[in-house]
Design a protein around this motif. Structure first.
Motif, PDB file in Angstrom:
ATOM      1  N   VAL A 259       0.838  -1.201   0.000  1.00  0.00           N
ATOM      2  CA  VAL A 259       0.000   0.000   0.000  1.00  0.00           C
ATOM      3  C   VAL A 259       0.867   1.242   0.000  1.00  0.00           C
ATOM      4  O   VAL A 259       0.636   2.195  -0.771  1.00  0.00           O
ATOM      5  N   TYR A 260       1.889   1.274   0.849  1.00  0.00           N
ATOM      6  CA  TYR A 260       2.807   2.420   0.898  1.00  0.00           C
ATOM      7  C   TYR A 260       3.494   2.613  -0.450  1.00  0.00           C
ATOM      8  O   TYR A 260       3.590   3.737  -0.959  1.00  0.00           O
ATOM      9  N   ARG A 262       2.603   1.653  -3.482  1.00  0.00           N
ATOM     10  CA  ARG A 262       1.720   2.067  -4.572  1.00  0.00           C
ATOM     11  C   ARG A 262       1.232   3.501  -4.403  1.00  0.00           C
ATOM     12  O   ARG A 262       1.166   4.257  -5.376  1.00  0.00           O
ATOM     13  N   MET A 263       0.871   3.879  -3.180  1.00  0.00           N
ATOM     14  CA  MET A 263       0.284   5.197  -2.966  1.00  0.00           C
ATOM     15  C   MET A 263       1.336   6.308  -2.920  1.00  0.00           C
ATOM     16  O   MET A 263       1.179   7.347  -3.571  1.00  0.00           O
ATOM     17  N   PHE A 264       2.392   6.106  -2.163  1.00  0.00           N
ATOM     18  CA  PHE A 264       3.321   7.202  -1.874  1.00  0.00           C
ATOM     19  C   PHE A 264       4.573   7.185  -2.743  1.00  0.00           C
ATOM     20  O   PHE A 264       5.195   8.229  -2.938  1.00  0.00           O
ATOM     21  N   GLY A 267       2.404   6.684  -6.650  1.00  0.00           N
ATOM     22  CA  GLY A 267       1.276   7.576  -6.856  1.00  0.00           C
ATOM     23  C   GLY A 267       0.092   6.912  -7.531  1.00  0.00           C
ATOM     24  O   GLY A 267      -0.632   7.556  -8.298  1.00  0.00           O
ATOM     25  N   LYS A 268      -0.155   5.635  -7.217  1.00  0.00           N
ATOM     26  CA  LYS A 268      -1.258   4.901  -7.829  1.00  0.00           C
ATOM     27  C   LYS A 268      -2.213   4.401  -6.754  1.00  0.00           C
ATOM     28  O   LYS A 268      -1.946   4.494  -5.556  1.00  0.00           O
ATOM     29  N   SER A 269      -3.321   3.836  -7.208  1.00  0.00           N
ATOM     30  CA  SER A 269      -4.297   3.281  -6.279  1.00  0.00           C
ATOM     31  C   SER A 269      -3.716   2.064  -5.573  1.00  0.00           C
ATOM     32  O   SER A 269      -3.078   1.214  -6.208  1.00  0.00           O
ATOM     33  N   PRO A 270      -3.940   1.929  -4.251  1.00  0.00           N
ATOM     34  CA  PRO A 270      -3.424   0.762  -3.535  1.00  0.00           C
ATOM     35  C   PRO A 270      -4.077  -0.545  -3.970  1.00  0.00           C
ATOM     36  O   PRO A 270      -3.549  -1.631  -3.701  1.00  0.00           O
TER      37      PRO A 270
END
Length: 364
Positions: A259-260, A262-264, A267-270
């Motif tokens: 999750v970290y 992909r998101m941070f 910059g995509k949806s987790p």
């Protein structure tokens, strides 16, 4: 051991039936060879969870006949788990149940366990004390997120033949061992039933992959794992809450780290799948050096050779958790060491500097 052996035999036979009877899995054949997480080269049934669920149900019925005192507990546990299972198995057949809906169904299952089984996060152990959590507005969402998160995490690590199955079996056997130490017969029998059913499926899934666990199987065994870990810890205060944290840390941290990332980082949806989980990197950047890249036979070998790396890695958490199940400070320290080891290995592989012990050179 009767519960384990009964589930094992029933699951092995039912899984073979599913493999042989095309009408059972015709709509559920996995024929997507191009997805970012796909590493198989032939059509494979993906409803292995069906045989696991039916085996556990059969074992539960027989256990009720042998130990009537557990009737309510086993039926309630099986009833709750059905909601986690049904979303996944329908997705396996139709491909039309989104990840969000599957997660919601698993959260409903966890909420049912909260009320029917009293499976709730109501304390957190520290070095010299315990924090009690008496308020339902706090314990209910924590419980739902914890159990549903574990179920989803098992689905995430289900990327290679035998990977999730063996990891879950080891964790369930640990739960059974600790349950035996504290004389919790319900958790012991339930853990052995699920472990046996998963092992019966495993003999057809590893190494060749004649059938896949599927979303139904992953969500079912993941839910059972999370629910039984929660029940064991909360029903038995002598078992540290950090036992469950360390026991389940591999799939849990894999999910949180994904999750970290992909998101941070990207910059995509987790919820968007990708091919850079730790097990995917080991498959692409380490095992291929020993086997090769392109041939179908080499791909199958790489698939089967990837899982043992992660089995051993997960045992770095399972073994100390099993040995030190009552010693909070050792369990906390082990959690930190596991997280540091995970990040170090991941970064090394990403930078093409895998540790020497992970590299298997080609035979000349």
């Amino acid at each position: 051991m009767f519960s384990f052996l009964l589930s094992f035999v029933a699951s092995a036979l039912l899984t073979l039936l599913v493999i042989k009877e095309a009408r059972l899995h015709g709509p559920a054949l996995d024929a997507d060879f191009l997805g970012v997480q796909k590493v198989h080269v032939h059509h494979v049934a993906r409803i292995g969870g069906l045989s696991i669920f039916l085996s556990v149900a059969l074992s539960s019925v027989i256990s009720l006949w042998r130990v009537p005192a557990m009737t309510y507990w086993l039926l309630a546990l099986l009833g709750c788990s059905f909601f986690a299972f049904v979303g996944g198995i329908v997705e396996d057949y139709t491909g039309k149940v989104s990840a969000g809906r599957r997660l919601v169904l698993t959260m409903i299952a966890a909420a049912m366990g909260y009320f029917l089984l009293d499976a709730r996060v109501d304390r957190l152990d520290w070095l010299f004390s315990s924090w009690m959590l008496p308020y339902m507005w706090l314990t209910l969402p924590l419980t739902v997120l914890a159990v549903a998160g574990i179920a989803n995490a098992v689905n995430i690590i289900d990327g290679f033949n035998g990977l999730a199955s063996v990891v879950v079996i080891c964790m369930l056997l640990s739960l059974g061992y600790v349950a035996l130490q504290v004389n919790d017969m319900f958790v012991l029998i339930a853990a052995l039933m699920v472990a046996g059913a998963t092992a019966g499926f495993l003999i057809w899934n590893y190494p060749v992959g004649m059938i896949f666990l599927g979303d139904g199987g992953a969500y079912f065994i993941g839910f059972m794992l999370g629910e039984l870990a929660l029940l064991l810890v909360m029903r038995n205060p002598q078992v540290s809450t950090w036992y469950a944290a360390l026991l389940l840390i591999y799939p849990t941290f894999e999910t949180l780290f994904s999750v970290y990332r992909r998101m941070f980082v990207r910059g995509k949806s987790p919820a968007m799948p990708d091919g850079i989980h730790l097990h995917s990197l080991i498959f692409r950047r380490i095992v291929q050096w020993a086997v090769g890249r392109k041939e179908a036979r080499a791909l199958i070998r790489r698939n089967s050779m990837t899982s043992p790396y992660l089995w051993l890695f997960s045992l770095m958490a399972v073994i100390p958790a099993t040995i030190f199940w009552r010693h909070t400070w050792i369990l906390m320290l082990s959690c930190i060491l596991f997280i540091v080891s995970y990040v170090w290995i991941y970064v090394r592989i990403v930078r093409f500097k895998a540790p020497r012990w992970m590299i298997r050179h080609k035979k000349t």
